[in-house]
Design an enzyme around this catalytic site. Sequence first.
Site, mmCIF file in Angstrom:
data_model
loop_
_atom_site.group_PDB
_atom_site.id
_atom_site.type_symbol
_atom_site.label_atom_id
_atom_site.label_comp_id
_atom_site.label_asym_id
_atom_site.label_seq_id
_atom_site.Cartn_x
_atom_site.Cartn_y
_atom_site.Cartn_z
ATOM 1 C CB THR A 1 27.657 22.458 8.457
ATOM 2 O OG1 THR A 1 27.647 21.712 9.673
ATOM 3 C CG2 THR A 1 29.053 22.422 7.843
ATOM 4 C CG HIS B 1 48.032 13.397 25.964
ATOM 5 N ND1 HIS B 1 47.694 12.348 25.150
ATOM 6 C CD2 HIS B 1 48.870 14.168 25.225
ATOM 7 C CE1 HIS B 1 48.283 12.480 23.976
ATOM 8 N NE2 HIS B 1 49.010 13.569 23.997
ATOM 9 C CD GLU C 1 26.003 14.628 7.271
ATOM 10 O OE1 GLU C 1 25.867 13.635 6.557
ATOM 11 O OE2 GLU C 1 26.763 15.577 6.999
HETATM 12 C C1 LIG Z 1 27.579 21.410 14.909
HETATM 13 C C2 LIG Z 1 26.357 20.976 14.204
HETATM 14 C C3 LIG Z 1 26.304 21.026 12.813
HETATM 15 C C4 LIG Z 1 25.146 20.644 12.137
HETATM 16 N N1 LIG Z 1 25.072 20.780 10.769
HETATM 17 C C5 LIG Z 1 23.875 20.583 10.141
HETATM 18 C C6 LIG Z 1 23.709 20.910 8.755
HETATM 19 O O1 LIG Z 1 24.645 21.320 8.074
HETATM 20 N N2 LIG Z 1 22.488 20.757 8.194
HETATM 21 C C7 LIG Z 1 21.412 20.300 8.898
HETATM 22 O O2 LIG Z 1 20.331 20.185 8.328
HETATM 23 N N3 LIG Z 1 21.540 19.974 10.226
HETATM 24 C C8 LIG Z 1 22.736 20.110 10.857
HETATM 25 N N4 LIG Z 1 22.868 19.828 12.193
HETATM 26 C C9 LIG Z 1 21.704 19.327 12.933
HETATM 27 C C10 LIG Z 1 21.844 17.873 13.354
HETATM 28 O O3 LIG Z 1 21.747 17.026 12.237
HETATM 29 C C11 LIG Z 1 20.778 17.608 14.430
HETATM 30 O O4 LIG Z 1 21.203 18.287 15.600
HETATM 31 C C12 LIG Z 1 20.586 16.131 14.708
HETATM 32 O O5 LIG Z 1 19.993 15.501 13.589
HETATM 33 C C13 LIG Z 1 19.723 15.869 15.932
HETATM 34 O O6 LIG Z 1 18.570 16.655 15.938
HETATM 35 P P1 LIG Z 1 18.215 17.514 17.243
HETATM 36 O O7 LIG Z 1 19.419 18.282 17.611
HETATM 37 O O8 LIG Z 1 16.962 18.264 16.990
HETATM 38 O O9 LIG Z 1 17.975 16.428 18.381
HETATM 39 P P2 LIG Z 1 16.614 15.646 18.674
HETATM 40 O O10 LIG Z 1 16.059 15.064 17.439
HETATM 41 O O11 LIG Z 1 15.730 16.509 19.518
HETATM 42 O O12 LIG Z 1 17.156 14.449 19.581
HETATM 43 C C14 LIG Z 1 17.402 14.571 20.983
HETATM 44 C C15 LIG Z 1 17.721 13.177 21.515
HETATM 45 O O13 LIG Z 1 16.571 12.320 21.334
HETATM 46 C C16 LIG Z 1 16.944 11.174 20.605
HETATM 47 N N5 LIG Z 1 15.834 10.744 19.769
HETATM 48 C C17 LIG Z 1 15.077 11.500 18.932
HETATM 49 N N6 LIG Z 1 14.153 10.738 18.329
HETATM 50 C C18 LIG Z 1 14.336 9.469 18.761
HETATM 51 C C19 LIG Z 1 13.702 8.214 18.516
HETATM 52 N N7 LIG Z 1 12.695 8.096 17.650
HETATM 53 N N8 LIG Z 1 14.162 7.113 19.158
HETATM 54 C C20 LIG Z 1 15.197 7.214 20.018
HETATM 55 N N9 LIG Z 1 15.835 8.363 20.324
HETATM 56 C C21 LIG Z 1 15.410 9.472 19.689
HETATM 57 C C22 LIG Z 1 18.169 11.604 19.782
HETATM 58 O O14 LIG Z 1 18.933 10.504 19.371
HETATM 59 C C23 LIG Z 1 18.878 12.499 20.783
HETATM 60 O O15 LIG Z 1 19.606 11.711 21.675
HETATM 61 C C24 LIG Z 1 24.029 20.158 12.876
HETATM 62 C C25 LIG Z 1 24.104 20.101 14.274
HETATM 63 C C26 LIG Z 1 25.230 20.515 14.937
HETATM 64 C C27 LIG Z 1 25.233 20.488 16.446
#
Ligand SMILES: Cc1cc2nc3c(=O)[nH]c(=O)nc-3n(C[C@H](O)[C@H](O)[C@H](O)COP(=O)(O)OP(=O)(O)OC[C@H]3O[C@@H](n4cnc5c(N)ncnc54)[C@H](O)[C@@H]3O)c2cc1C
Length: 379
Positions: free
Chosen positions: A158, A338, A363
């Site tokens: 972000t 809507h 987060e």
């Molecule tokens: C618009 C946007 C802004 C962001 N801003 C920031 C930022 O400023 N700083 C930063 O550091 N990050 C940021 N992020 C990253 C965000 O925090 C991560 O995308 C999020 O934590 C999920 O990680 P991932 O996308 O790798 O999904 P994954 O960890 O790969 O998860 C995929 C799916 O698997 C599930 N899952 C994973 N592990 C488990 C488990 N042990 N048990 C059950 N389910 C599980 C998850 O819940 C999800 O449904 C941002 C993301 C977006 C999209």
Amino acid sequence: MKLELNDQQKMIQKMVREFAEKEVGPIAAELDEKGEYPTETLEKMAKLGLLGIFIPTEYGGAALDTISYATVIEEISRKCASTGVITSVHNSLVSYPIMKYGTEEQKKKYLPILAKGEKIGAFAGTEPNAGSDLGAMQTTAKLKGNKYIINGDKTFITSGPKAGIIIVFAVTDKSAGAKGISTFIVENTMKGFKVGSIFDKMGINANLVSELIFEEMEVPKENLLGKEGDGFKIALNTLDGGRIGIAAQAVGIAQAALDESIEYSKQRQQFGRPIAKFQAIQWMIAEMATSIEAARYLLYNAAYAKDKGGRFSKEAAMAKLFASETAMNAAIKAVQIHGGYGYTKEYTVERLFRDAKITEIYEGTSEVQKMVIAGSLLR
Ligand SMILES: Cc1cc2nc3c(=O)[nH]c(=O)nc-3n(C[C@H](O)[C@H](O)[C@H](O)COP(=O)(O)OP(=O)(O)OC[C@H]3O[C@@H](n4cnc5c(N)ncnc54)[C@H](O)[C@@H]3O)c2cc1C
């Protein structure tokens, strides 16, 4: 027990609500459409003290409590969720850890700049292979003389392309697992810092989110935040506070969905009467309002727990989990109320629908929040 904001909190809420209505709402749709960062709005917010919410007055901040912070993020997000999350990250994921873990020199150097909004803050934890499992990060930091040399890629950051001060997490001791992660205060002017691709997202389009690339990045030794190996603890503790901000963002989005639905349902006529006269619509509005009220109480409860001191991971996770689901459900209902118009960009609810989803993901996803809640109950 008093379930009411105090006079100062009410004053801040009123001030920010008026500011958001005048300065944030009118440009929100345009910024979203153009994918334009709200630079001017942030400058105006800095003048009101909204970029130094927690920072003590001696460093130029407003020294407000977390309930005030929650009302600020809710009111800003009610008009623009992008501006809401930028403000939340700046205050709770950047200023706050510097306040909590920084040396006096670090506080003197960075907090006034952040409070004045001279530089916007970002938090770089996530990597391509380390999202929910933050401990699996691969970015490394090696001490060489009086500098750390940092190498690695961060993703989904972000404010990534706009931030001047970035809290970066990197592995200083691979053999120690999560206890080998450290935290650094990085400036975007440091040698080896590069902004990577900017993501083309579903929503919160005025928040520019990018990769950050560190190639032999040179960070002065004195920019280590806390001790070597404290990084994972700092990340988790900081994210607990950040989740209160995202819960507030979600309550703001949900409240906006309700505001829009009430207004529209009173105006839109079908079968010779306003659709607000139909029980099906009334029930959706009643359900939205009830969930929003509950989400706001969970939000205030988490904010109160943080200000009281001690652990508040469970309270923050519950607030974030419930508020983000409330935002998504409220946005779905708002579009439904809507009808076809809600599916067009002419109506705010279309943007709210796209913006709401991210609150269930960043987060810590909803699944991660449930892990935190269950973890604290089953300890
Ligand atoms: C618009 C946007 C802004 C962001 N801003 C920031 C930022 O400023 N700083 C930063 O550091 N990050 C940021 N992020 C990253 C965000 O925090 C991560 O995308 C999020 O934590 C999920 O990680 P991932 O996308 O790798 O999904 P994954 O960890 O790969 O998860 C995929 C799916 O698997 C599930 N899952 C994973 N592990 C488990 C488990 N042990 N048990 C059950 N389910 C599980 C998850 O819940 C999800 O449904 C941002 C993301 C977006 C999209």
